[in-house]
Write an enzyme that holds these catalytic residues in place. Structure first.
Site, PDB file in Angstrom:
ATOM      1  N   ARG A   1      -0.260  16.379  -9.637  1.00  0.00           N
ATOM      2  CA  ARG A   1      -1.418  15.499  -9.859  1.00  0.00           C
ATOM      3  C   ARG A   1      -2.583  16.189 -10.580  1.00  0.00           C
ATOM      4  O   ARG A   1      -3.141  15.616 -11.520  1.00  0.00           O
ATOM      5  CB  ARG A   1      -1.894  14.864  -8.547  1.00  0.00           C
TER       6      ARG A   1
ATOM      7  N   PRO B   1       0.820  -1.209   0.000  1.00  0.00           N
ATOM      8  CA  PRO B   1       0.000   0.000   0.000  1.00  0.00           C
ATOM      9  C   PRO B   1       0.854   1.259   0.000  1.00  0.00           C
ATOM     10  O   PRO B   1       1.928   1.287   0.616  1.00  0.00           O
ATOM     11  CB  PRO B   1      -0.769  -0.110   1.323  1.00  0.00           C
TER      12      PRO B   1
ATOM     13  N   TYR C   1       2.238  10.768  -3.550  1.00  0.00           N
ATOM     14  CA  TYR C   1       2.575  11.228  -4.895  1.00  0.00           C
ATOM     15  C   TYR C   1       2.545  12.760  -4.979  1.00  0.00           C
ATOM     16  O   TYR C   1       2.200  13.327  -6.002  1.00  0.00           O
ATOM     17  CB  TYR C   1       1.637  10.593  -5.944  1.00  0.00           C
TER      18      TYR C   1
ATOM     19  N   CYS D   1       5.085  28.787 -15.882  1.00  0.00           N
ATOM     20  CA  CYS D   1       4.684  29.307 -17.189  1.00  0.00           C
ATOM     21  C   CYS D   1       4.097  28.219 -18.081  1.00  0.00           C
ATOM     22  O   CYS D   1       4.687  27.832 -19.096  1.00  0.00           O
ATOM     23  CB  CYS D   1       5.880  29.959 -17.860  1.00  0.00           C
TER      24      CYS D   1
ATOM     25  N   TYR E   1      -3.253  14.381 -14.036  1.00  0.00           N
ATOM     26  CA  TYR E   1      -4.402  13.455 -14.082  1.00  0.00           C
ATOM     27  C   TYR E   1      -5.741  14.163 -13.946  1.00  0.00           C
ATOM     28  O   TYR E   1      -6.770  13.495 -13.876  1.00  0.00           O
ATOM     29  CB  TYR E   1      -4.326  12.449 -12.922  1.00  0.00           C
TER      30      TYR E   1
HETATM   31  N1  LLP Z   1       2.978  -1.548  -5.992  1.00  0.00           N
HETATM   32  C1  LLP Z   1       3.284  -1.275  -7.271  1.00  0.00           C
HETATM   33  C2  LLP Z   1       3.979  -2.284  -8.077  1.00  0.00           C
HETATM   34  C3  LLP Z   1       2.920  -0.033  -7.821  1.00  0.00           C
HETATM   35  O1  LLP Z   1       3.206   0.224  -9.088  1.00  0.00           O
HETATM   36  C4  LLP Z   1       2.241   0.919  -7.027  1.00  0.00           C
HETATM   37  C5  LLP Z   1       1.861   2.213  -7.576  1.00  0.00           C
HETATM   38  C6  LLP Z   1       1.968   0.590  -5.682  1.00  0.00           C
HETATM   39  C7  LLP Z   1       2.342  -0.655  -5.205  1.00  0.00           C
HETATM   40  C8  LLP Z   1       1.279   1.516  -4.744  1.00  0.00           C
HETATM   41  O2  LLP Z   1      -0.006   1.823  -5.158  1.00  0.00           O
HETATM   42  P1  LLP Z   1      -0.995   2.664  -4.200  1.00  0.00           P
HETATM   43  O3  LLP Z   1      -1.289   1.825  -2.994  1.00  0.00           O
HETATM   44  O4  LLP Z   1      -0.313   3.919  -3.831  1.00  0.00           O
HETATM   45  O5  LLP Z   1      -2.173   2.893  -5.053  1.00  0.00           O
HETATM   46  N2  LLP Z   1       1.232   8.892  -9.436  1.00  0.00           N
HETATM   47  C9  LLP Z   1      -0.103   8.335  -9.412  1.00  0.00           C
HETATM   48  C10 LLP Z   1      -0.137   6.949  -8.851  1.00  0.00           C
HETATM   49  C11 LLP Z   1       0.772   5.984  -9.564  1.00  0.00           C
HETATM   50  C12 LLP Z   1       0.810   4.630  -8.898  1.00  0.00           C
HETATM   51  C13 LLP Z   1       1.932   3.820  -9.411  1.00  0.00           C
HETATM   52  N3  LLP Z   1       2.086   2.557  -8.783  1.00  0.00           N
HETATM   53  C14 LLP Z   1      -0.996   9.289  -8.643  1.00  0.00           C
HETATM   54  O6  LLP Z   1      -0.523  10.348  -8.222  1.00  0.00           O
HETATM   55  O7  LLP Z   1      -2.178   9.020  -8.500  1.00  0.00           O
END
Ligand code: LLP
Length: 419
Positions: free
Chosen positions: A312, A274, A371, A342, A316
Site C-alpha cells: 500500500r 464492507p 489489503y 530491490c 498509493y
Molecule cells: N465492493 C466492491 C465491489 C469493491 O470493489 C470493494 C473494494 C469493496 C466492496 C470493499 O471496499 P472497502 O469497504 O474495503 O473500502 N487495495 C486498495 C483498496 C481497493 C478497493 C477495491 N474495492 C487499498 O489498499 O486501499
C-alpha cells in the site's frame, strides 16, 4: 478502537505480548485480533438492526478462511470478485444465499461455479455479461439471480486509484444506460432480476458521496418498479473509510442512520460489502529492524518486511503508523523505513518522524489488516509471511509462513535443458 495496546510498554494483541509471538513465529508476520474483528463486524451489523439487511464482507480485503469463518459465525455473507474467492468462501462455510459476486471480468468457468453454488446474485457490470450469464444459466438449467452494478457518477473524494463510482471508471453500467439494460434483462428468461448495486470507492471518509449515490439509485428503483421490474435488494457496496492517521470517517452508526433515513420509501433488503472498516484496524504487520544507516545525511531503517508483504505505501503512498513493539523514551529522528526489495519504491514510511529505532528491534506497522496480506506477493522470491490470530491469551497460526519449496511449486525445467 482496536485491541493492540501497550501493557507496561509492551505492545500486546488482546492479552498476548507481540514479542512472545515474534520469538516463536519469526518475522515478518501479520497479526489479527479476534476480539477486534468480531466487534467491528457486530458494530456494523447492529447499526442496521432496524432494517432487513445482509453484511457481505468483501473477501478481497482479507481472504484468510479463518477470518472469513469469524464473520460466517456472526451470520455474515460475502462479496466476491473471483472463482478463487468463491472457493475460499465455501471453505469458510458461507451460506450461498448470502453471496454476491461483483467484478467487471467474470470468466465463464467462474460464472458456472457461482451458478452451481446457487449464489444470491451477480452484480452485473456490462450488457455482454448479462447475455453471458443468461446463456450459462440456460445451459446449466438454473435461473441466475442478478442485479446491475450501476455507476452513479458521484465523486467519493478519495485516492484516484481506489475511486470507482465516477463515469470515467471501468466499473458498472452508467446510470442512464442502466434502465435500458434492465429492460433487456427482463426479457432474458434465465435471469431473475433481484437487485440494484453500486460501489463508489474505498476509504471514503464523508457521508455525502454515499447519500448522493443512494438518491440516484432510489430514483432508478422507483422507475423500475413502475415498469413492473421488482427490485428486492439494494446493494450499496463497501467503501467506508477508517483512521490510518488523522482521518475522521463517520462511525458505522452514523453511516447507517444516514442511509436508513435516506432510504425510507424503498422497501428493500439492504446489502453492504464492507471490507476495510471491518478488518483494517484489526490487523498489524510485525517486522524486525535489520540495519540502520545514513546515506548523504538521510537516515534509513531497513526492516525485514518489504513491498511484497505490504504494497500500500508503494502503490498509493498510503500512511501506516509505525510503532515500537517495546516502548521506551528516546530521541526522535526523521527517517525512511524501507524493505529489502530491490526497488527504490520499496518503503513503508518516507521522511517520517520516528523514535530512533535500533538494529534488532521489533516494529509494528499498524492498520494493516485490510489489503495487506491479500495484496502480498512473492516478488524477489520472498516467501509470504504467516498470518496469526489472537484470541484472548492464545494465538493461532491461521496461515503458515511459506517456505522456499513453496516458491518453485509448479515450475518445471523441460527435459531438453539437461545439463
Ligand atoms: N465492493 C466492491 C465491489 C469493491 O470493489 C470493494 C473494494 C469493496 C466492496 C470493499 O471496499 P472497502 O469497504 O474495503 O473500502 N487495495 C486498495 C483498496 C481497493 C478497493 C477495491 N474495492 C487499498 O489498499 O486501499
Amino acid at each position: 478502537m482496536n485491541d493492540f495496546n501497550y501493557l507496561s510498554d509492551h505492545l500486546s494483541c488482546e492479552e498476548v505480548p507481540v514479542e512472545t509471538i515474534a520469538r516463536e513465529a519469526g518475522t515478518p508476520f501479520y497479526l489479527y485480533s479476534h476480539r477486534t474483528l468480531r466487534r467491528h463486524f457486530r458494530i456494523f451489523d447492529s447499526a442496521f438492526a432496524e432494517v432487513p439487511h445482509i453484511v457481505c464482507f468483501a473477501v478481497k480485503a482479507n481472504s484468510n478462511t479463518a477470518i472469513l469463518r469469524i464473520f460466517v459465525r456472526e451470520g455474515g455473507g460475502v462479496d466476491l470478485v473471483s472463482g478463487g474467492e468463491l472457493y475460499r468462501a465455501l471453505k469458510a462455510g458461507v451460506d450461498p444465499g448470502k453471496i454476491v459476486y461483483s467484478g467487471v471480468g467474470k470468466r465463464e468457468d467462474e460464472i458456472d461455479f457461482a451458478l452451481r453454488t446457487g449464489i444470491l446474485m451477480f452484480n452485473v457490470e456490462s450488457d455482454q455479461e448479462l447475455e453471458k450469464i443468461n446463456t450459462r444459466a440456460q445451459i446449466l438449467g438454473v435461473r441466475a439471480g442478478i442485479g446491475l452494478r450501476v455507476n452513479p457518477d458521484v465523486d467519493p473524494q478519495t485516492h484516484p486509484h481506489i475511486s470507482t463510482g465516477l463515469r470515467e471508471n471501468k466499473f458498472g453500467i452508467n446510470i442512464e444506460a442502466s434502465l435500458t439494460a434492465y429492460r433487456r434483462a427482463a426479457g432474458l428468461k434465465h435471469l431473475d432480476i433481484k437487485g440494484v448495486s453500486c460501489h463508489i470507492g474505498s476509504q471514503v471518509t464523508k457521508l455525502s458521496p454515499f447519500i448522493d449515490a443512494l438518491a440516484r439509485l432510489k430514483e432508478l428503483i422507483l422507475q423500475l418498479r413502475k415498469e413492473g421490474i421488482a427490485i428486492r435488494y439494494l446493494d450499496l457496496g463497501g467503501g467506508l473509510g477508517i483512521t490510518y492517521d488523522r482521518e475522521t470517517p463517520p462511525h458505522p452508526s452514523e453511516y447507517a442512520r444516514a442511509i436508513i433515513d435516506a432510504a425510507r420509501e424503498i422497501d428493500c433488503t439492504f446489502i453492504f460489502e464492507p471490507g476495510r472498516v471491518i478488518v483494517g484496524n484489526a490487523g498489524i504487520l510485525v517486522t524486525r529492524v535489520l540495519y540502520t544507516k545514513e546515506n548523504e545525511g538521510k537516515r534509513f531503517i531497513i526492516v525485514d518486511a518489504g513491498m511484497n508483504d505490504l504494497v500500500r505505501p508503494s502503490l498509493y503512498g498510503s500512511f501506516h503508523h509505525i510503532q515500537p513493539v517495546i516502548r521506551r523514551k528516546r530521541e526522535e529522528i526523521v527517517a525512511d523505513v524501507v524493505g529489502p526489495i530491490c526497488e527504490s519504491g520499496d518503503f513503508l514510511a518516507k521522511g517520517r518522524k520516528l523514535p530512533a529505532f535500533e538494529q534488532g528491534e521489533l516494529l509494528a506497522v499498524m492498520s494493516a489488516g485490510a489489503y495487506g496480506f491479500s495484496m502480498s506477493s512473492n516478488y524477489n522470491s520472498r516467501p509470504r509471511a504467516p498470518e496469526i490470530l489472537v484470541r484472548d491469551d492464545r494465538w493461532y497460526v491461521i496461515r503458515k509462513r511459506e517456505t522456499w519449496e513453496d516458491l518453485d511449486r509448479g515450475e518445471e525445467i523441460p527435459e531438453w535443458m539437461d545439463i
